[in-house]
Design a protein around this motif. Structure first.
Motif, PDB file in Angstrom:
ATOM      1  N   CYS A  74       0.986  -0.518  -0.468  1.00 40.10           N
ATOM      2  CA  CYS A  74      -0.111  -0.053  -0.205  1.00 40.10           C
ATOM      3  C   CYS A  74       1.096   1.274  -0.088  1.00 40.10           C
ATOM      4  CB  CYS A  74      -0.986  -0.036   1.185  1.00 40.10           C
ATOM      5  SG  CYS A  74      -2.455  -1.425   1.566  1.00 40.10           S
ATOM      6  N   GLN A  75       0.728   2.322  -0.368  1.00 39.63           N
ATOM      7  CA  GLN A  75       0.762   3.918  -0.785  1.00 39.63           C
ATOM      8  C   GLN A  75       0.593   4.540   0.448  1.00 39.63           C
ATOM      9  OE1 GLN A  75       2.930   4.057  -2.954  1.00 39.63           O
ATOM     10  NE2 GLN A  75       3.409   6.125  -2.453  1.00 39.63           N
ATOM     11  N   PRO A  76       1.539   5.097   1.035  1.00 41.94           N
ATOM     12  CA  PRO A  76       0.792   5.933   2.563  1.00 41.94           C
ATOM     13  C   PRO A  76      -0.027   7.211   1.858  1.00 41.94           C
ATOM     14  CG  PRO A  76       3.247   6.031   1.560  1.00 41.94           C
ATOM     15  CD  PRO A  76       2.914   5.477   0.932  1.00 41.94           C
ATOM     16  N   THR A  77      -1.114   7.990   2.621  1.00 46.43           N
ATOM     17  CA  THR A  77      -1.706   9.030   2.639  1.00 46.43           C
ATOM     18  C   THR A  77      -1.055  10.140   3.566  1.00 46.43           C
ATOM     19  OG1 THR A  77      -3.724   7.775   3.324  1.00 46.43           O
ATOM     20  CG2 THR A  77      -3.251   7.777   0.823  1.00 46.43           C
ATOM     21  N   ALA A  78      -1.683   9.558   4.896  1.00 49.56           N
ATOM     22  CA  ALA A  78      -1.909  10.191   6.044  1.00 49.56           C
ATOM     23  C   ALA A  78      -1.321  10.118   6.755  1.00 49.56           C
ATOM     24  CB  ALA A  78      -2.826  11.198   5.587  1.00 49.56           C
ATOM     25  N   ALA A  79      -0.710  11.017   7.700  1.00 48.95           N
ATOM     26  CA  ALA A  79       0.059  10.193   8.740  1.00 48.95           C
ATOM     27  C   ALA A  79      -0.524  11.136  10.283  1.00 48.95           C
ATOM     28  CB  ALA A  79       1.596  10.316   9.422  1.00 48.95           C
ATOM     29  N   PHE A  80      -0.877  10.427  11.428  1.00 46.89           N
ATOM     30  CA  PHE A  80      -1.397  10.527  12.636  1.00 46.89           C
ATOM     31  C   PHE A  80      -0.379  10.619  13.820  1.00 46.89           C
ATOM     32  CE2 PHE A  80      -4.548  10.106   9.527  1.00 46.89           C
ATOM     33  CZ  PHE A  80      -5.249  11.129   9.642  1.00 46.89           C
ATOM     34  N   VAL A  81       0.149  11.697  14.312  1.00 47.09           N
ATOM     35  CA  VAL A  81       0.772  11.574  15.477  1.00 47.09           C
ATOM     36  C   VAL A  81       0.500  11.837  16.959  1.00 47.09           C
ATOM     37  CG1 VAL A  81       3.064  11.915  15.970  1.00 47.09           C
ATOM     38  CG2 VAL A  81       1.774  11.637  13.310  1.00 47.09           C
ATOM     39  N   SER A  82       0.188  11.089  17.494  1.00 46.39           N
ATOM     40  CA  SER A  82       0.040  11.773  19.510  1.00 46.39           C
ATOM     41  C   SER A  82       1.268  11.459  19.756  1.00 46.39           C
ATOM     42  CB  SER A  82      -1.337  10.115  19.372  1.00 46.39           C
ATOM     43  OG  SER A  82      -2.403  10.584  19.339  1.00 46.39           O
ATOM     44  N   ILE A  83       1.627  12.104  20.659  1.00 45.95           N
ATOM     45  CA  ILE A  83       2.984  11.959  21.550  1.00 45.95           C
ATOM     46  C   ILE A  83       2.371  12.355  23.166  1.00 45.95           C
ATOM     47  CG2 ILE A  83       3.954  12.837  19.809  1.00 45.95           C
ATOM     48  CD1 ILE A  83       4.618  15.193  20.623  1.00 45.95           C
ATOM     49  N   ALA A  84       2.770  11.518  24.293  1.00 45.62           N
ATOM     50  CA  ALA A  84       2.888  11.626  25.469  1.00 45.62           C
ATOM     51  C   ALA A  84       4.132  12.412  25.392  1.00 45.62           C
ATOM     52  CB  ALA A  84       2.538  10.846  26.030  1.00 45.62           C
ATOM     53  N   VAL A  85       4.518  14.077  26.225  1.00 45.65           N
ATOM     54  CA  VAL A  85       5.493  14.226  26.667  1.00 45.65           C
ATOM     55  C   VAL A  85       6.118  14.045  28.061  1.00 45.65           C
ATOM     56  CG1 VAL A  85       6.884  16.001  26.177  1.00 45.65           C
ATOM     57  CG2 VAL A  85       5.794  15.709  24.521  1.00 45.65           C
ATOM     58  N   PRO A  86       7.462  13.662  28.732  1.00 49.48           N
ATOM     59  CA  PRO A  86       7.263  14.264  30.221  1.00 49.48           C
ATOM     60  C   PRO A  86       7.576  15.945  29.993  1.00 49.48           C
ATOM     61  CG  PRO A  86       8.944  13.016  29.560  1.00 49.48           C
ATOM     62  CD  PRO A  86       8.301  13.640  27.885  1.00 49.48           C
ATOM     63  N   SER A  87       6.668  16.005  31.754  1.00 46.34           N
ATOM     64  CA  SER A  87       6.214  17.667  31.835  1.00 46.34           C
ATOM     65  C   SER A  87       7.283  17.679  32.601  1.00 46.34           C
ATOM     66  CB  SER A  87       5.078  17.244  33.412  1.00 46.34           C
ATOM     67  OG  SER A  87       5.139  16.237  33.532  1.00 46.34           O
ATOM     68  N   GLY A  88       7.832  18.685  33.278  1.00 46.14           N
ATOM     69  CA  GLY A  88       8.753  19.560  33.997  1.00 46.14           C
ATOM     70  C   GLY A  88      10.125  20.018  33.750  1.00 46.14           C
ATOM     71  N   GLN A  89       9.258  19.552  32.419  1.00 48.85           N
ATOM     72  CA  GLN A  89      11.151  20.455  31.535  1.00 48.85           C
ATOM     73  C   GLN A  89      11.167  21.549  31.402  1.00 48.85           C
ATOM     74  OE1 GLN A  89      12.596  18.299  28.487  1.00 48.85           O
ATOM     75  NE2 GLN A  89       9.926  16.919  28.387  1.00 48.85           N
TER      76      GLN A  89
END
Lengths: 311, 311
Positions: A80-95
């Motif tokens: 399959c050919q890619p069409t779209a990306a969906f990116v979820s992130i959880a970033v550590p707090s306190g920086q």
């Protein structure tokens, strides 16, 4: 203070929608045009600090790159050919704000580069902070390169097994971060000799071949002497350990596929495509289970070793 | 020992593909038939222990339920029907097999129940263990209930603003875990008076209204006396704090939408749909920014308060 709204606004400016995405980042969801497609394929993979990368030592761009690449590899495995990306992130707090901004910018630099390379649009996601380690989930949509996606389940006894490159040792260097998803070669295969079954080698040949064989309702025999061992596997190791590395290390992201016997000739004669040779490693057989044939003719069960999450 | 393969095999048995899903759990990705749809909509939300639930006190079924429900709410906000769900989880390691098996079973019990309720098929995902806290990412696909998805960006000055239910106090009890995604009411709206712009109230009316107004390139005026305050907001609080709770608490998951002025009559006369009344709270205006009009006629800026991830 960087907050979610500013970060999302930045991402929306940076990643404008590209067809088939008609509405991208910044709404409740993304809208994709699918009038020219009869099938949509969805793949997803979650990457976790301490499991798939080490946030203290892995360059952030390569974390972003890998999070997309492993999903592109899944799409390649379905032709399959890619069409779209969906990116979820959880970033550590306190920086500090600066550190967070820089982390997210570099992460998306890596994501952006590989998405551009494979014509995949960044269309949405979710941005969070929490007290846990860094986690990223990517979901990709794609469409079949030919009429239909190629599944793991279409193999039959007698089909011949191939891999698209040498295996083993990927985690010992940065190959697991820098590998090329085999989209180009998947396109060539779909065009020239469509596999009956295909998947990518992510958890190791032994585990993954079992999955393909099981889903196809057959077994498999692998010729030990034909398993291509990657140069990343130390040459000073005894042969037995080198084979074990090729069979069990995982994170190779080569394609493992089965073709009808009449396609063997075209594959073996096809010289380098994408800089690769096809390696003919064995065949599917009627008897269930995966077996390994040694050079001396001895056949043993292929041990189901490799990367499995144990809880 | 429960391992990933057994867990995935269990899930594949439990969740067989239902059209438009033609290939579900157990391959490299899922295949969806989209021949009857011209648009596919994709939404995604990540839920994290300590942020969106507390794994020590929240019943696991309700964590599973919420992870789907927040995404269904996004689909409702776009007037889309759900089709398929993709669930990625990161489970803390170091638990007994029995605990892990039970946790995953109960999580999927909650996921299964709400997916059945809204005719959404569980079609794929990713299962991991790690040393971090529990995290779950859900990606849903959907198709527009009418011709097109309803975006945040279609509002114009003069459009009238409504919400589908009272706001505030959702986090003080289990409403944020047990709310009903407004798919039925979104279907009624799409059929009877399509909103020009719509979104769900997840981070609080003040923040979310600003998003809708900004994306529509307009401003908004809200009539303070018309903001419906939920019974979950303690009645003994001073009025000012009760309003603040309704405006800023978030996690209400009601729909916030704008309609052309000629649609106001049908909405105000439409008696309970789905057991609800439409609350007419204000209007979109040409001047940018969001404003609040008090009962005495005083107009002030609507403070941008509510739930934002700060890093």
């Amino acid at each position: 203070v960087p907050d979610e709204l500013e970060i999302i606004a930045d991402l929306a400016r940076r990643f404008a929608p590209v067809l088939p995405v008609v509405t991208g980042i910044g709404d409740d969801g993304a809208v994709l045009d699918c009038q020219t497609a009869s099938r949509i394929v969805v793949v997803t993979d979650m990457l976790l600090d301490g499991v798939h990368f080490d946030v203290r030592t892995t360059p952030v761009e390569l974390i972003g790159r890998k999070s997309i690449a492993v999903n592109l590899s899944d799409l390649a495995a379905m032709a399959c050919q890619p069409t779209a990306a969906f990116v979820s992130i959880a970033v550590p707090s306190g920086q500090t704000d600066r550190d967070v901004n820089q982390f997210i910018r570099r992460l998306y630099d890596g994501i952006d580069e590989i998405c551009r390379q494979f014509s995949c649009s960044i269309a949405g996601g979710d941005t969070n902070s929490w007290s846990g380690p860094f986690a990223i989930n990517v979901c990709l949509t794609g469409t079949p390169m030919r009429d239909e996606a190629i599944l793991r389940s279409g193999g039959s006894a007698g089909d011949q097994l191939f891999v698209t490159g040498p295996l083993g040792g990927s985690l010992g260097n940065e190959r697991h971060l820098k590998f090329t998803p085999r989209l180009k070669i998947a396109g060539w295969l779909a065009q020239n000799c469509p596999p009956t079954a295909m998947m990518d080698v992510s958890d190791g040949l032994a585990i993954d071949l079992k999955r393909l064989a099981d889903q196809s309702g057959v077994g498999a025999l692998v010729d030990e002497s034909r398993i291509p061992i990657h140069a990343d596997v130390p040459s000073q190791l005894p042969d037995e350990k080198r084979i074990a590395a090729a069979v069990a290390d995982g994170e190779d992201f080569e394609l493992l596929f089965a073709v009808r016997p009449e396609h063997v000739a075209v594959l073996t004669s096809a010289s380098a495509v994408d800089g690769l040779l096809f390696h003919h490693i064995g065949e599917l057989q009627a008897a269930p289970g995966c077996r390994l044939e040694r050079a001396d003719g001895h056949v043993s069960e292929l041990p189901e070793v490799g990367w499995k999450h144990r809880f």
